[in-house]
Enzyme design. Structure first.
Site, PDB file in Angstrom:
ATOM      1  N   HIS A  43       0.831  -1.202   0.000  1.00  0.00           N
ATOM      2  CA  HIS A  43       0.000   0.000   0.000  1.00  0.00           C
ATOM      3  C   HIS A  43       0.871   1.259   0.000  1.00  0.00           C
ATOM      4  CE1 HIS A  43      -3.417  -2.601   1.862  1.00  0.00           C
ATOM      5  NE2 HIS A  43      -3.239  -2.825   0.584  1.00  0.00           N
TER       6      HIS A  43
ATOM      7  N   ASN B  19      -2.092 -13.174  15.640  1.00  0.00           N
ATOM      8  CA  ASN B  19      -3.076 -12.093  15.577  1.00  0.00           C
ATOM      9  C   ASN B  19      -3.860 -12.084  16.879  1.00  0.00           C
ATOM     10  OD1 ASN B  19      -3.988 -10.100  13.499  1.00  0.00           O
ATOM     11  ND2 ASN B  19      -5.988 -10.979  14.006  1.00  0.00           N
TER      12      ASN B  19
HETATM   13  N1  APR Z   1      -0.663  -8.007  17.896  1.00  0.00           N
HETATM   14  C1  APR Z   1      -1.181  -8.797  16.927  1.00  0.00           C
HETATM   15  N2  APR Z   1      -2.330  -8.513  16.264  1.00  0.00           N
HETATM   16  C2  APR Z   1      -2.987  -7.384  16.628  1.00  0.00           C
HETATM   17  C3  APR Z   1      -2.511  -6.514  17.642  1.00  0.00           C
HETATM   18  C4  APR Z   1      -1.298  -6.875  18.290  1.00  0.00           C
HETATM   19  N3  APR Z   1      -0.772  -6.111  19.285  1.00  0.00           N
HETATM   20  N4  APR Z   1      -3.400  -5.478  17.765  1.00  0.00           N
HETATM   21  C5  APR Z   1      -4.371  -5.696  16.849  1.00  0.00           C
HETATM   22  N5  APR Z   1      -4.131  -6.837  16.179  1.00  0.00           N
HETATM   23  C6  APR Z   1      -4.908  -7.447  15.092  1.00  0.00           C
HETATM   24  C7  APR Z   1      -6.395  -7.137  15.122  1.00  0.00           C
HETATM   25  O1  APR Z   1      -7.072  -8.173  15.818  1.00  0.00           O
HETATM   26  C8  APR Z   1      -6.771  -7.154  13.637  1.00  0.00           C
HETATM   27  O2  APR Z   1      -7.250  -8.430  13.237  1.00  0.00           O
HETATM   28  O3  APR Z   1      -4.415  -6.875  13.905  1.00  0.00           O
HETATM   29  C9  APR Z   1      -5.442  -6.881  12.917  1.00  0.00           C
HETATM   30  C10 APR Z   1      -5.422  -5.535  12.228  1.00  0.00           C
HETATM   31  O4  APR Z   1      -6.388  -5.605  11.214  1.00  0.00           O
HETATM   32  P1  APR Z   1      -6.752  -4.263  10.422  1.00  0.00           P
HETATM   33  O5  APR Z   1      -6.890  -3.150  11.402  1.00  0.00           O
HETATM   34  O6  APR Z   1      -7.873  -4.614   9.507  1.00  0.00           O
HETATM   35  O7  APR Z   1      -5.445  -3.947   9.597  1.00  0.00           O
HETATM   36  P2  APR Z   1      -4.990  -4.575   8.221  1.00  0.00           P
HETATM   37  O8  APR Z   1      -5.329  -6.029   8.156  1.00  0.00           O
HETATM   38  O9  APR Z   1      -3.582  -4.185   8.058  1.00  0.00           O
HETATM   39  O10 APR Z   1      -5.893  -3.757   7.166  1.00  0.00           O
HETATM   40  C11 APR Z   1      -5.559  -3.906   5.803  1.00  0.00           C
HETATM   41  O11 APR Z   1      -7.077  -2.104   5.271  1.00  0.00           O
HETATM   42  O12 APR Z   1      -7.908  -0.031   5.695  1.00  0.00           O
HETATM   43  C12 APR Z   1      -7.038  -0.734   4.905  1.00  0.00           C
HETATM   44  O13 APR Z   1      -5.158   0.148   3.838  1.00  0.00           O
HETATM   45  C13 APR Z   1      -5.633  -0.223   5.101  1.00  0.00           C
HETATM   46  O14 APR Z   1      -3.587  -1.516   5.035  1.00  0.00           O
HETATM   47  C14 APR Z   1      -4.886  -1.451   5.599  1.00  0.00           C
HETATM   48  C15 APR Z   1      -5.755  -2.596   5.097  1.00  0.00           C
END
Ligand code: APR
Ligand code: ZN
Length: 253
Positions: A121, A219
């Site tokens: 991204h 996760n």
């Molecule tokens: N350790 C491990 N996992 C974690 C932690 C942690 N400390 N804190 C949160 N999480 C998990 C959450 O449970 C969630 O499932 O990380 C995940 C983050 O998911 P999202 O917030 O959806 O992030 P991501 O998967 O990177 O989103 C993908 O969506 O909005 C777009 O462009 C944006 O790159 C992003 C894409």
């Protein structure tokens, strides 16, 4: 039912025997660095409308809304790599992890020492004026954000856009192609901190699975894809990854 320590041991054994491991990360790997996640409890999308603050149409309508959102997401001063980023970089130094594929734009993997990083991204590193084409480095912009001023180009334009992929924009095709190639040729695919709901990034674990790789996910919350993983560890990346690396270090000596 395996406890978390047994799962960490299993993950460590799989990774220690890997010939070509790939790590795939999302916002969760940076959560313990103080960078907010998008989904899950108090995620950014529960407080901001992605269409308004993170789409290319929204940016063209109101770039200041994007910069306000970015302030919360990325004021780098408070965000430093956490033990998860360092653990992943160490696995690369050990010759086990050959590439990190990240959805994050915070550049924390590089700052932790990872050298092969595919930013699906994009990243905030470079910022371009859509009107006059002038390019800025993130540090120049961050100072303006820290002073809580509006982000404007020297030509007066408000359309200063970082090289991040906003909703409605194409992913960098060369980066995506490399990420798919890495996912297809790896023998171990490790997901750290992603909800696996944004495509095409979320297809990558499937490519790895279809190519016969072992799959591991770290996760805090369940994902819809947990069922395809060989090892599912529901825990904090900053706590789990260093423990996995410790198991690998012990097995590799
Ligand atoms: N350790 C491990 N996992 C974690 C932690 C942690 N400390 N804190 C949160 N999480 C998990 C959450 O449970 C969630 O499932 O990380 C995940 C983050 O998911 P999202 O917030 O959806 O992030 P991501 O998967 O990177 O989103 C993908 O969506 O909005 C777009 O462009 C944006 O790159 C992003 C894409
Ligand atoms: Zn300009």
């Amino acid at each position: 039912m395996w406890g978390i320590d047994e799962k960490i041991q299993m993950a460590g054994e799989i990774i220690a025997n890997a010939k070509h491991a790939v790590v795939f990360t999302g916002a969760g790997v940076s959560a313990e660095s103080g960078v907010p996640t998008f989904r899950g409890k108090d995620g950014l999308w529960s407080r901001y409308d992605p269409e308004e603050v993170a789409s290319i149409a929204g940016f063209r309508r109101n770039p200041d809304a994007f910069w306000n959102f970015s302030k919360e997401l990325l004021l780098k001063k408070k965000a430093h790599p956490n033990p998860a980023h360092y653990g992943i970089a160490e696995l690369e130094k050990m010759g086990i992890v050959k590439a990190v594929i990240t959805q994050n734009v915070d550049m924390l993997h590089q700052r932790a020492g990872s050298r092969v990083v595919y930013e699906l991204h994009g990243s905030m590193e470079m910022v371009d004026c859509l009107d006059c084409g002038k390019t800025y480095r993130w540090d120049d912009i961050e100072e303006i954000l820290q002073r809580d001023e509006n982000v404007r180009c020297s030509c007066g334009s408000p359309y200063l856009k970082p090289r991040v992929v906003l909703f409605g924009e194409q992913l960098p095709q060369n980066v995506l192609a490399s990420a798919i190639e890495e996912s297809r040729k790896c023998d171990v695919f490790i997901v750290v901190g992603s909800s696996l709901v944004v495509y095409p990034a979320a297809n990558l674990p499937i490519y790895a699975k279809k190519s016969g790789a072992r799959l591991i996910i770290v996760n805090t919350e369940r994902t819809h894809a947990d069922g395809i993983f060989d090892v599912v560890i529901h825990g904090k990346a900053g706590e789990v990854m260093p423990k996995i690396v410790e198991v690998v270090r012990g097995l590799r000596h």
